[in-house]
Motif scaffolding. Structure first.
Motif, mmCIF file in Angstrom:
data_model
loop_
_atom_site.group_PDB
_atom_site.id
_atom_site.type_symbol
_atom_site.label_atom_id
_atom_site.label_comp_id
_atom_site.label_asym_id
_atom_site.label_seq_id
_atom_site.Cartn_x
_atom_site.Cartn_y
_atom_site.Cartn_z
ATOM 1 N N LEU A 82 0.836 -1.200 0.000
ATOM 2 C CA LEU A 82 0.000 0.000 0.000
ATOM 3 C C LEU A 82 0.874 1.255 0.000
ATOM 4 C CD1 LEU A 82 -2.641 1.569 0.161
ATOM 5 C CD2 LEU A 82 -2.663 1.142 2.637
ATOM 6 N N ASN A 83 1.892 1.276 0.834
ATOM 7 C CA ASN A 83 2.791 2.426 0.881
ATOM 8 C C ASN A 83 3.448 2.665 -0.481
ATOM 9 O OD1 ASN A 83 2.128 2.667 3.581
ATOM 10 N ND2 ASN A 83 3.997 1.674 4.304
ATOM 11 N N LYS A 84 3.879 1.588 -1.124
ATOM 12 C CA LYS A 84 4.519 1.693 -2.433
ATOM 13 C C LYS A 84 3.521 2.203 -3.473
ATOM 14 C CE LYS A 84 6.938 -0.895 -5.986
ATOM 15 N NZ LYS A 84 7.231 -2.185 -6.559
ATOM 16 N N ALA A 85 2.291 1.678 -3.438
ATOM 17 C CA ALA A 85 1.271 2.103 -4.401
ATOM 18 C C ALA A 85 0.926 3.584 -4.211
ATOM 19 C CB ALA A 85 0.024 1.233 -4.262
ATOM 20 N N GLN A 86 0.821 4.019 -2.963
ATOM 21 C CA GLN A 86 0.538 5.436 -2.695
ATOM 22 C C GLN A 86 1.674 6.324 -3.193
ATOM 23 O OE1 GLN A 86 -0.219 4.975 1.514
ATOM 24 N NE2 GLN A 86 -2.445 5.137 1.217
ATOM 25 N N SER A 87 2.900 5.866 -3.010
ATOM 26 C CA SER A 87 4.063 6.617 -3.484
ATOM 27 C C SER A 87 4.040 6.725 -5.007
ATOM 28 C CB SER A 87 5.340 5.929 -3.012
ATOM 29 O OG SER A 87 6.465 6.554 -3.566
ATOM 30 N N GLU A 88 3.723 5.616 -5.681
ATOM 31 C CA GLU A 88 3.644 5.627 -7.147
ATOM 32 C C GLU A 88 2.523 6.538 -7.628
ATOM 33 O OE1 GLU A 88 3.634 1.691 -8.836
ATOM 34 O OE2 GLU A 88 5.540 1.187 -7.874
ATOM 35 N N GLN A 137 -2.335 8.173 -17.311
ATOM 36 C CA GLN A 137 -2.403 6.712 -17.348
ATOM 37 C C GLN A 137 -1.694 6.111 -16.141
ATOM 38 O OE1 GLN A 137 -1.185 4.739 -20.964
ATOM 39 N NE2 GLN A 137 -1.076 2.748 -19.957
ATOM 40 N N ALA A 138 -0.510 6.607 -15.832
ATOM 41 C CA ALA A 138 0.237 6.107 -14.675
ATOM 42 C C ALA A 138 -0.530 6.387 -13.389
ATOM 43 C CB ALA A 138 1.621 6.741 -14.621
ATOM 44 N N LYS A 139 -1.172 7.538 -13.319
ATOM 45 C CA LYS A 139 -1.954 7.906 -12.140
ATOM 46 C C LYS A 139 -3.154 6.961 -11.988
ATOM 47 C CE LYS A 139 -2.926 12.161 -9.820
ATOM 48 N NZ LYS A 139 -1.611 12.443 -9.360
ATOM 49 N N ALA A 140 -3.832 6.637 -13.098
ATOM 50 C CA ALA A 140 -4.984 5.731 -13.068
ATOM 51 C C ALA A 140 -4.561 4.323 -12.639
ATOM 52 C CB ALA A 140 -5.665 5.681 -14.428
ATOM 53 N N GLU A 141 -3.443 3.830 -13.177
ATOM 54 C CA GLU A 141 -2.946 2.502 -12.805
ATOM 55 C C GLU A 141 -2.568 2.467 -11.329
ATOM 56 O OE1 GLU A 141 0.230 1.656 -15.545
ATOM 57 O OE2 GLU A 141 -1.162 1.299 -17.207
ATOM 58 N N ALA A 142 -1.932 3.528 -10.853
ATOM 59 C CA ALA A 142 -1.544 3.598 -9.447
ATOM 60 C C ALA A 142 -2.775 3.685 -8.550
ATOM 61 C CB ALA A 142 -0.610 4.783 -9.214
ATOM 62 N N ALA A 143 -3.811 4.374 -9.002
ATOM 63 C CA ALA A 143 -5.042 4.482 -8.212
ATOM 64 C C ALA A 143 -5.688 3.108 -8.030
ATOM 65 C CB ALA A 143 -6.020 5.446 -8.879
ATOM 66 N N ILE A 144 -5.656 2.291 -9.065
ATOM 67 C CA ILE A 144 -6.199 0.925 -8.967
ATOM 68 C C ILE A 144 -5.375 0.117 -7.972
ATOM 69 C CG2 ILE A 144 -6.524 -1.250 -10.220
ATOM 70 C CD1 ILE A 144 -7.154 0.526 -12.720
ATOM 71 N N ALA A 145 -4.064 0.234 -8.059
ATOM 72 C CA ALA A 145 -3.185 -0.488 -7.129
ATOM 73 C C ALA A 145 -3.427 -0.047 -5.691
ATOM 74 C CB ALA A 145 -1.724 -0.279 -7.512
ATOM 75 N N VAL A 146 -3.657 1.252 -5.481
ATOM 76 C CA VAL A 146 -3.949 1.755 -4.129
ATOM 77 C C VAL A 146 -5.246 1.147 -3.624
ATOM 78 C CG1 VAL A 146 -4.612 3.810 -2.801
ATOM 79 C CG2 VAL A 146 -2.627 3.899 -4.318
ATOM 80 N N GLU A 147 -6.284 1.122 -4.475
ATOM 81 C CA GLU A 147 -7.573 0.564 -4.062
ATOM 82 C C GLU A 147 -7.446 -0.903 -3.668
ATOM 83 O OE1 GLU A 147 -12.165 -0.075 -5.625
ATOM 84 O OE2 GLU A 147 -10.610 0.395 -7.086
ATOM 85 N N VAL A 148 -6.748 -1.688 -4.486
ATOM 86 C CA VAL A 148 -6.575 -3.110 -4.184
ATOM 87 C C VAL A 148 -5.778 -3.281 -2.892
ATOM 88 C CG1 VAL A 148 -5.536 -5.287 -4.963
ATOM 89 C CG2 VAL A 148 -6.786 -3.858 -6.587
ATOM 90 N N ALA A 149 -4.695 -2.528 -2.757
ATOM 91 C CA ALA A 149 -3.850 -2.639 -1.560
ATOM 92 C C ALA A 149 -4.614 -2.252 -0.299
ATOM 93 C CB ALA A 149 -2.595 -1.782 -1.718
ATOM 94 N N GLU A 150 -5.437 -1.197 -0.375
ATOM 95 C CA GLU A 150 -6.240 -0.801 0.787
ATOM 96 C C GLU A 150 -7.185 -1.920 1.211
ATOM 97 O OE1 GLU A 150 -6.481 4.055 0.230
ATOM 98 O OE2 GLU A 150 -8.058 2.819 -0.649
ATOM 99 N N GLU A 151 -7.810 -2.566 0.231
ATOM 100 C CA GLU A 151 -8.734 -3.662 0.537
ATOM 101 C C GLU A 151 -8.005 -4.888 1.092
ATOM 102 O OE1 GLU A 151 -12.027 -3.480 0.703
ATOM 103 O OE2 GLU A 151 -11.873 -1.386 0.105
ATOM 104 N N ILE A 152 -6.793 -5.145 0.597
ATOM 105 C CA ILE A 152 -6.010 -6.261 1.123
ATOM 106 C C ILE A 152 -5.633 -5.988 2.575
ATOM 107 C CG2 ILE A 152 -3.850 -7.575 0.961
ATOM 108 C CD1 ILE A 152 -3.936 -7.069 -2.077
ATOM 109 N N VAL A 153 -5.211 -4.768 2.877
ATOM 110 C CA VAL A 153 -4.863 -4.407 4.263
ATOM 111 C C VAL A 153 -6.080 -4.595 5.153
ATOM 112 C CG1 VAL A 153 -4.230 -2.493 5.795
ATOM 113 C CG2 VAL A 153 -2.947 -2.876 3.676
ATOM 114 N N LYS A 154 -7.252 -4.116 4.703
ATOM 115 C CA LYS A 154 -8.489 -4.298 5.484
ATOM 116 C C LYS A 154 -8.768 -5.774 5.742
ATOM 117 C CE LYS A 154 -11.320 -0.988 3.490
ATOM 118 N NZ LYS A 154 -12.608 -0.583 2.931
ATOM 119 N N ALA A 155 -8.685 -6.580 4.673
ATOM 120 C CA ALA A 155 -8.989 -8.007 4.789
ATOM 121 C C ALA A 155 -7.990 -8.715 5.703
ATOM 122 C CB ALA A 155 -8.988 -8.659 3.405
ATOM 123 N N ALA A 156 -6.726 -8.364 5.571
ATOM 124 C CA ALA A 156 -5.683 -9.022 6.376
ATOM 125 C C ALA A 156 -5.758 -8.591 7.832
ATOM 126 C CB ALA A 156 -4.294 -8.708 5.799
#
Length: 163
Positions: free
Chosen positions: A128-134, A142-161
């Motif tokens: 998540l930290n890496k995705a937010q940095s990116e 395009q890079a911002k949109a891809e990073a936003a998707i990675a942030v969303e997935v990482a946030e949900e993984i942190v919540k689930a874990a």
């Protein structure tokens, strides 16, 4: 392979066990047969279950036998399957679709999915930290949109874990 998929693969502990599903009986009236598969594993194969709860882009919802036919796009999050004996399985998925048919059969098709207990919270937080940095240093839209998707997935993984 997208950053979000690499992220999920890195956060999931490397406990992969391949097995064959037992032959499932056809569901009877009032029963629901679930097929839940991802590119990395088949979790349920026409198994009769009591309830399925899914995260969709139009909101989370639960499915019981004789649910109205539905087709929905799933967002990153936890699918909870309640089996007939009351046992619950919680499976994180990166994205996917769900189809509920009028015969009470349900198909969940995920891009990638892992049992919640196999997620590593520390690795998820690092991702998540890496995705937010990116996201913050993205050079173009395009890079911002891809990073936003990675942030969303990482946030949900942190919540689930963390649950």
């Amino acid at each position: 392979m997208s950053f979000a998929l690499r992220l999920l693969r890195n956060v999931s502990k490397k406990i992969q066990i391949r097995s064959y599903a037992a032959e499932a009986a056809a569901p009877k009236e009032g029963e629901m047969a679930l097929t839940f598969a991802a590119g990395n594993k088949v979790f349920f194969d026409k198994q009769v279950v009591k309830q399925v709860d899914v995260p969709s882009f139009s909101g989370a919802f639960g499915i019981l036998p004789q649910h109205v036919p539905t087709l929905a796009v799933l967002k990153p999050g936890v699918v909870t399957v309640t089996e007939n004996d009351g046992k619950q399985s919680k499976i994180f998925l990166s994205s996917g679709t769900i189809t509920v048919n009028d015969d009470s059969s349900v198909q969940v098709l995920a891009e990638e999915a892992h049992p919640v207990e196999s997620l590593d919270r520390a690795a998820a937080q690092e991702a998540l930290n890496k995705a937010q940095s990116e996201f913050n240093s993205a050079a173009n839209e395009q890079a911002k949109a891809e990073a936003a998707i990675a942030v969303e997935v990482a946030e949900e993984i942190v919540k689930a874990a963390s649950a």
